[in-house]
Design a protein around this motif. Structure first.
Motif, PDB file in Angstrom:
ATOM      1  N   TRP A 195    -119.673 -47.202 -27.902  1.00  0.00           N
ATOM      2  CA  TRP A 195    -118.266 -47.617 -27.769  1.00  0.00           C
ATOM      3  C   TRP A 195    -117.859 -48.465 -28.979  1.00  0.00           C
ATOM      4  O   TRP A 195    -116.794 -48.275 -29.558  1.00  0.00           O
ATOM      5  CB  TRP A 195    -118.103 -48.415 -26.469  1.00  0.00           C
ATOM      6  N   ALA A 196    -118.734 -49.389 -29.349  1.00  0.00           N
ATOM      7  CA  ALA A 196    -118.385 -50.316 -30.436  1.00  0.00           C
ATOM      8  C   ALA A 196    -118.242 -49.576 -31.760  1.00  0.00           C
ATOM      9  O   ALA A 196    -117.329 -49.857 -32.543  1.00  0.00           O
ATOM     10  CB  ALA A 196    -119.454 -51.407 -30.544  1.00  0.00           C
ATOM     11  N   ILE A 197    -119.125 -48.618 -31.990  1.00  0.00           N
ATOM     12  CA  ILE A 197    -119.052 -47.901 -33.272  1.00  0.00           C
ATOM     13  C   ILE A 197    -117.772 -47.062 -33.324  1.00  0.00           C
ATOM     14  O   ILE A 197    -117.059 -47.047 -34.335  1.00  0.00           O
ATOM     15  CB  ILE A 197    -120.310 -47.023 -33.470  1.00  0.00           C
ATOM     16  N   ILE A 198    -117.459 -46.391 -32.220  1.00  0.00           N
ATOM     17  CA  ILE A 198    -116.215 -45.617 -32.193  1.00  0.00           C
ATOM     18  C   ILE A 198    -115.013 -46.554 -32.328  1.00  0.00           C
ATOM     19  O   ILE A 198    -114.017 -46.234 -32.980  1.00  0.00           O
ATOM     20  CB  ILE A 198    -116.126 -44.770 -30.905  1.00  0.00           C
ATOM     21  N   ALA A 199    -115.126 -47.743 -31.729  1.00  0.00           N
ATOM     22  CA  ALA A 199    -114.024 -48.711 -31.803  1.00  0.00           C
ATOM     23  C   ALA A 199    -113.738 -49.100 -33.252  1.00  0.00           C
ATOM     24  O   ALA A 199    -112.581 -49.249 -33.651  1.00  0.00           O
ATOM     25  CB  ALA A 199    -114.349 -49.949 -30.973  1.00  0.00           C
ATOM     26  N   ALA A 280    -118.975 -36.496 -32.630  1.00  0.00           N
ATOM     27  CA  ALA A 280    -117.993 -35.419 -32.480  1.00  0.00           C
ATOM     28  C   ALA A 280    -116.712 -35.796 -31.754  1.00  0.00           C
ATOM     29  O   ALA A 280    -115.711 -35.117 -31.894  1.00  0.00           O
ATOM     30  CB  ALA A 280    -118.651 -34.234 -31.762  1.00  0.00           C
ATOM     31  N   LEU A 281    -116.733 -36.889 -31.020  1.00  0.00           N
ATOM     32  CA  LEU A 281    -115.601 -37.141 -30.128  1.00  0.00           C
ATOM     33  C   LEU A 281    -114.285 -37.357 -30.877  1.00  0.00           C
ATOM     34  O   LEU A 281    -113.242 -36.846 -30.487  1.00  0.00           O
ATOM     35  CB  LEU A 281    -115.919 -38.357 -29.252  1.00  0.00           C
ATOM     36  N   ARG A 300    -108.370 -26.889 -38.329  1.00  0.00           N
ATOM     37  CA  ARG A 300    -108.062 -27.001 -36.904  1.00  0.00           C
ATOM     38  C   ARG A 300    -109.250 -26.560 -36.058  1.00  0.00           C
ATOM     39  O   ARG A 300    -109.578 -27.192 -35.055  1.00  0.00           O
ATOM     40  CB  ARG A 300    -106.866 -26.110 -36.540  1.00  0.00           C
ATOM     41  N   THR A 301    -109.872 -25.452 -36.457  1.00  0.00           N
ATOM     42  CA  THR A 301    -110.957 -24.906 -35.638  1.00  0.00           C
ATOM     43  C   THR A 301    -112.144 -25.856 -35.589  1.00  0.00           C
ATOM     44  O   THR A 301    -112.685 -26.141 -34.533  1.00  0.00           O
ATOM     45  CB  THR A 301    -111.403 -23.546 -36.189  1.00  0.00           C
ATOM     46  N   PHE A 302    -112.522 -26.370 -36.758  1.00  0.00           N
ATOM     47  CA  PHE A 302    -113.664 -27.286 -36.796  1.00  0.00           C
ATOM     48  C   PHE A 302    -113.409 -28.499 -35.908  1.00  0.00           C
ATOM     49  O   PHE A 302    -114.237 -28.880 -35.096  1.00  0.00           O
ATOM     50  CB  PHE A 302    -113.926 -27.741 -38.233  1.00  0.00           C
ATOM     51  N   ASN A 303    -112.218 -29.067 -36.059  1.00  0.00           N
ATOM     52  CA  ASN A 303    -111.950 -30.314 -35.340  1.00  0.00           C
ATOM     53  C   ASN A 303    -111.660 -30.096 -33.866  1.00  0.00           C
ATOM     54  O   ASN A 303    -112.150 -30.829 -33.020  1.00  0.00           O
ATOM     55  CB  ASN A 303    -110.786 -31.054 -35.991  1.00  0.00           C
ATOM     56  N   THR A 304    -110.844 -29.080 -33.578  1.00  0.00           N
ATOM     57  CA  THR A 304    -110.468 -28.943 -32.169  1.00  0.00           C
ATOM     58  C   THR A 304    -111.661 -28.531 -31.317  1.00  0.00           C
ATOM     59  O   THR A 304    -111.702 -28.787 -30.126  1.00  0.00           O
ATOM     60  CB  THR A 304    -109.311 -27.950 -31.984  1.00  0.00           C
ATOM     61  N   SER A 305    -112.642 -27.896 -31.964  1.00  0.00           N
ATOM     62  CA  SER A 305    -113.839 -27.542 -31.195  1.00  0.00           C
ATOM     63  C   SER A 305    -114.874 -28.653 -31.273  1.00  0.00           C
ATOM     64  O   SER A 305    -116.010 -28.460 -30.865  1.00  0.00           O
ATOM     65  CB  SER A 305    -114.442 -26.255 -31.734  1.00  0.00           C
ATOM     66  N   TYR A 306    -114.491 -29.829 -31.722  1.00  0.00           N
ATOM     67  CA  TYR A 306    -115.436 -30.938 -31.873  1.00  0.00           C
ATOM     68  C   TYR A 306    -116.684 -30.463 -32.613  1.00  0.00           C
ATOM     69  O   TYR A 306    -117.802 -30.663 -32.114  1.00  0.00           O
ATOM     70  CB  TYR A 306    -115.910 -31.478 -30.536  1.00  0.00           C
ATOM     71  N   ALA A 307    -116.481 -29.804 -33.756  1.00  0.00           N
ATOM     72  CA  ALA A 307    -117.635 -29.245 -34.464  1.00  0.00           C
ATOM     73  C   ALA A 307    -118.496 -28.421 -33.509  1.00  0.00           C
ATOM     74  O   ALA A 307    -119.647 -28.745 -33.234  1.00  0.00           O
ATOM     75  CB  ALA A 307    -118.461 -30.333 -35.129  1.00  0.00           C
ATOM     76  N   ALA A 308    -117.897 -27.350 -32.993  1.00  0.00           N
ATOM     77  CA  ALA A 308    -118.597 -26.436 -32.074  1.00  0.00           C
ATOM     78  C   ALA A 308    -118.917 -27.096 -30.732  1.00  0.00           C
ATOM     79  O   ALA A 308    -120.002 -26.964 -30.190  1.00  0.00           O
ATOM     80  CB  ALA A 308    -119.853 -25.845 -32.704  1.00  0.00           C
ATOM     81  N   LEU A 313    -119.998 -30.706 -24.809  1.00  0.00           N
ATOM     82  CA  LEU A 313    -121.355 -30.608 -24.268  1.00  0.00           C
ATOM     83  C   LEU A 313    -121.824 -31.966 -23.769  1.00  0.00           C
ATOM     84  O   LEU A 313    -122.421 -32.077 -22.693  1.00  0.00           O
ATOM     85  CB  LEU A 313    -122.305 -30.071 -25.350  1.00  0.00           C
ATOM     86  N   GLY A 314    -121.521 -33.011 -24.555  1.00  0.00           N
ATOM     87  CA  GLY A 314    -121.893 -34.366 -24.123  1.00  0.00           C
ATOM     88  C   GLY A 314    -121.312 -34.683 -22.755  1.00  0.00           C
ATOM     89  O   GLY A 314    -122.013 -35.157 -21.857  1.00  0.00           O
ATOM     90  N   SER A 315    -120.005 -34.386 -22.585  1.00  0.00           N
ATOM     91  CA  SER A 315    -119.365 -34.678 -21.299  1.00  0.00           C
ATOM     92  C   SER A 315    -119.984 -33.862 -20.177  1.00  0.00           C
ATOM     93  O   SER A 315    -120.191 -34.357 -19.065  1.00  0.00           O
ATOM     94  CB  SER A 315    -117.872 -34.363 -21.374  1.00  0.00           C
ATOM     95  N   LEU A 316    -120.263 -32.593 -20.459  1.00  0.00           N
ATOM     96  CA  LEU A 316    -120.841 -31.746 -19.411  1.00  0.00           C
ATOM     97  C   LEU A 316    -122.229 -32.256 -19.018  1.00  0.00           C
ATOM     98  O   LEU A 316    -122.609 -32.197 -17.851  1.00  0.00           O
ATOM     99  CB  LEU A 316    -120.896 -30.295 -19.882  1.00  0.00           C
ATOM    100  N   ILE A 317    -122.963 -32.778 -20.002  1.00  0.00           N
ATOM    101  CA  ILE A 317    -124.289 -33.336 -19.671  1.00  0.00           C
ATOM    102  C   ILE A 317    -124.139 -34.533 -18.739  1.00  0.00           C
ATOM    103  O   ILE A 317    -124.800 -34.616 -17.700  1.00  0.00           O
ATOM    104  CB  ILE A 317    -125.044 -33.729 -20.961  1.00  0.00           C
ATOM    105  N   HIS A 318    -123.229 -35.461 -19.099  1.00  0.00           N
ATOM    106  CA  HIS A 318    -123.022 -36.606 -18.202  1.00  0.00           C
ATOM    107  C   HIS A 318    -122.586 -36.131 -16.818  1.00  0.00           C
ATOM    108  O   HIS A 318    -122.918 -36.741 -15.809  1.00  0.00           O
ATOM    109  CB  HIS A 318    -121.960 -37.546 -18.770  1.00  0.00           C
ATOM    110  N   GLY A 319    -121.824 -35.037 -16.810  1.00  0.00           N
ATOM    111  CA  GLY A 319    -121.350 -34.499 -15.536  1.00  0.00           C
ATOM    112  C   GLY A 319    -122.486 -34.120 -14.613  1.00  0.00           C
ATOM    113  O   GLY A 319    -122.351 -34.158 -13.391  1.00  0.00           O
TER     114      GLY A 319
END
Lengths: 574, 207
Positions: A195-199, A280-281, A300-308, A313-319
């Motif tokens: 969180w802090a690094i993204i902040a 990637a977020l 657009r493609t690179f960014n909107t897909s969060y670099a593929a 995937l991170g969110s789905l893993i936490h899910g």
């Protein structure tokens, strides 16, 4: 556990919770209290403004005159998207970076300085909005111009919010030097580090865009490029909401630990998911620019897909791993019957749990599915700037982040204040009412967006328009249901505010040794007594969570292709 | 030794512990779907008919607006009595450029200053921009939504596939009169005698 906890240095700087055994750095307790108190006041202000917005967009009520509607809407966005979530976040970040590792906060005085900067910044910006000097919406796209003090307020807030990120890093360094803990830092502290690094990235972007815009508003710079502004503004504004996600997922793991004695199924997997966020977020900020003129397909493609799709995937893993951790803990406690006994027999009448689990479900099914779908380039043009957009981010920020914060408040406030939670009956209702009300708003708002109902719009009957136009009766009905949901959700928020403010300001002080109300079965105590001693799990031990996740995936796949099916029927656009 | 997500990890070398099969199944399924989405999105760009990337050029507001004015001067339609066609209190001109031609729309507070007339199934080159602040170009009922920025010429080729009267609404907040900002667009089919009825609608061909 005892051996882990035995390393407390400087015990005079801590109070130890007699029930949970958690050691709370004294300055942190005060910081948590003041941040939550302030944040809740912001939620109250933002909620009142939001109520005005909802009662205006409810077609049959249409409460506010247009000028006030746009003022309320601007104020609502700033008060909840910026001030409520980020002041709250900072307060609990101080908790996560100290208590789990028995650390003392580095330089509490600077933490107070940051608090005052945020508060003054928020106050200045809010006053300018309410005076009608900054009716430019939360996004404030130039060449629309607000009063210079509005930008100054936002800048002060951003600087204030940047400081805690460095305090988190400094505290970790200090803890490492003082050897306050053995082994690797807990998952929750790791989450706050991310969180802090993204902040830091986020608020620096804020300075990069808001300072020139402030100078422009005073006439010192001739021109702000509207496309460049949008690119950098969303690197700020989307990332602020990604910070929320990181923190509310940290809260999910925490409450799973507190309530059930849960831990990640596998530390490596859960931490990797956080690291995926780190890398990637923030790319997701391009989601706001997919129907803009000025960027290329590749970019657009690179960014909107969060670099593929790394962040997805991170969110789905936490899910999987958040409910999975609960499932594993519950199964080891003997709730092994069928797929879902562990969930059925969870403490649903405890608002800490109900808020947490509703947040998990609603964030995934509403916020998550809508977000992933609308961030596909071509689909985006069928929802861009429609009511779908606020519907989506109420699915994330309201039913996801805010609901997680509400649930967490019911645990942390009694913990740091040693006061009994006031009005527990209201608290119990608040999570359900807020979650289901805002969930209704989000779902029906998405439907309205699919019909083309615009966001940020005072009158979809177009009574004063030169070329007349009206939406279908269906669209009006859907908006009515959505806004009734928003009003109902507002009552949930109100119940929460009453309960937490009463606790903070006048709750009954708990006798030593009494469990903080509603924290039972006090997973930390449970963990100390029964918690699994085995290392990470081996077999296919969380089938229920896996099934829940697969259901989500099926929903996502069906909804996704339904959008492309619609897209294929409309005009050729190239 | 027990611990939860709130305590430091007691095991050493925890990163070497095996990942359980449930997590492996889920990560594989989830990421497989992510890759499908990526491939699909890229594939649609090359094979699909609806892509809003287009081209964009930096322009001056005055230069762009002049092009729109020239288009109106040249191609504004005339009604049966020979007078120029326009609609609404603010007399928005109704304009039909030749098939394949350039349609310039320089939106401004609080109007879309032209009403284009298009032929069914023909491709037109739209140039979308703004004369003042950000505006939204929301084409209804097909629900196509684009961002208009001052100083940027957003160039997209539109090929309408259905006749009718289409509506525009601004869906980017553009000032206190934002909710009065609407526009209009006709798709006709002259070959099948679906044409303007002169009263704000289209007529003929059983439509």
């Amino acid at each position: 556990m005892a051996t882990i906890m035995a390393t407390l240095r400087n015990p005079q700087d801590f109070t130890t919770c007699p029930d949970t055994g958690l050691n709370i750095n004294k300055p942190v307790a005060n910081l948590v209290k003041i941040h939550i108190l302030t944040a809740v006041m912001m939620l109250l202000a933002g909620g009142i403004l939001g109520l005005g917005v909802a009662l205006t967009r409810w077609p049959a009520v249409h409460l506010l005159p247009s000028e006030w509607f746009y003022i309320f809407l601007t104020g609502h966005g700033a008060a909840v998207l910026l001030f409520w979530v980020h002041i709250f976040s900072v307060g609990i970040a101080y908790f996560f970076v100290t208590t789990p590792i028995n650390a003392r906060l580095a330089t509490p005085k600077i933490a107070w300085l940051s608090y005052w900067l945020m508060l003054i910044g928020a106050a200045i910006a809010t006053v300018m909005v309410l005076l009608g000097q900054a009716t430019v919406m939360f996004s404030a796209y130039p060449p629309l111009k607000a009063h210079p003090l509005f930008y100054l307020g936002v800048i002060l807030f951003a600087v204030g919010a940047l400081v805690p990120a460095f305090l988190v890093l400094a505290t970790l360094v200090k803890a490492k030097n003082e050897r306050t803990f053995k082994g690797s830092m807990p998952l929750t502290t790791f989450g706050v580090l991310i969180w802090a690094i993204i902040a830091i990235f986020t608020w620096v972007m804020g300075a990069v865009i808001m300072i020139p815009t402030w100078l422009w508003s005073m006439g010192l710079i001739a021109n702000i490029d509207p496309q460049l502004y949008r690119v950098i503004f969303w690197a700020l504004a989307h990332s602020t909401q990604q910070m929320n996600i990181v923190l509310h997922i940290t809260i999910w793991y925490t409450l799973a630990a507190v309530l059930f004695g849960a831990r990640p199924l596998n530390e490596k997997v859960s931490r990797t998911a956080f690291v995926l966020y780190l890398f990637a977020l923030q790319l997701g900020s391009v989601h706001h620019l997919l129907s803009d003129p000025g960027t290329s397909f590749t970019w657009r493609t690179f960014n909107t897909s969060y670099a593929a799709y790394l962040a997805v995937l991170g969110s789905l893993i936490h899910g999987l791993t958040v409910p999975g951790g609960i499932e594993l803990a519950q199964r080891r406690r003997g709730l092994t019957h069928g797929l879902f006994e562990w969930l059925r027999k969870a403490p649903w009448d405890n608002p800490i749990f109900s808020g947490f689990f509703l947040s998990l479900i609603l964030f995934g099914f509403i916020g998550g599915i809508s977000g992933v779908t609308m961030s596909n380039q071509q689909i985006n043009m069928t929802v861009h700037n429609t009511f779908y957009v606020p519907a989506h981010f109420h699915g994330t920020v309201a039913t996801g982040t805010t609901l997680a914060f509400i649930a967490f408040s019911y645990w942390i406030v009694p913990l740091v204040t040693r006061r009994k939670l006031a009005y527990p009956g209201l608290a119990k209702m608040s999570t359900w009412i807020f979650g289901l009300g805002m969930g209704t708003f989000a779902l029906f708002g998405m439907a309205a967006g699919h019909l083309g109902v615009p966001r940020r719009h005072w009158d979809i009957t177009y009574a004063d328009a030169a070329l007349p136009f009206d939406f279908s009766a269906m669209a009006h009905m859907i908006m009515t249901v959505a806004e009734i949901g928003a009003v109902i959700g507002g009552f949930g928020a109100l119940f929460y505010i009453i309960s937490i403010l009463s606790t903070l300001l006048g709750g009954k002080v708990l006798a030593k040794g009494a469990l903080p109300a509603l924290a039972e079965p006090a997973g930390l105590v449970a963990a100390r007594m029964h918690g699994g001693t085995e290392p990470q799990h081996k077999g296919l031990e969380v089938p229920g969570s896996l099934v829940l996740c697969m259901v989500l995936l099926v929903f996502l796949i069906v909804y996704y292709f339904a959008q492309y099916k619609y897209l294929a029927t409309i005009w050729g656009i190239s | 030794m027990s611990y939860t997500s709130l305590q430091p990890i007691p095991q050493r070398h925890w990163w070497r512990l095996r990942v359980g099969p449930d997590e492996k199944i889920w990560i594989t399924a989830a990421y497989a779907w992510c890759l499908v989405m990526l491939v699909w999105m890229v594939g649609w760009f090359f094979l699909g008919n609806q892509n809003q990337v287009g081209n964009a050029y930096r322009v001056t507001i005055d230069g762009f607006t002049a092009k729109m004015d020239q288009m109106v001067e040249k191609y504004q339609l005339k009604d049966a009595s020979g007078s120029l066609m326009s609609e609404g209190d603010n007399d928005i001109p109704v304009v039909q450029v030749p098939v394949g031609g350039n349609v310039f729309i320089a939106a401004r507070q609080f109007e879309f200053p032209v009403i284009p007339v298009l032929e069914l199934g023909k491709t037109y080159v739209f140039h979308l921009s703004s004369q003042d602040v950000d505006h939204g170009f929301s084409l209804l009922p097909i629900n196509v939504n684009l961002q208009l920025l001052p100083g940027y010429d957003y160039v997209l080729r539109f090929t309408p596939n259905k006749t009718g009267v289409y509506r525009l609404t601004c869906n980017e907040y553009c000032g206190l009169g934002h909710h009065t900002m609407t526009g209009k667009l006709y798709v006709i089919d002259t070959a099948n005698k679906i044409v303007l009825d002169g009263k704000g609608g289209i007529t003929g061909g059983g439509a």
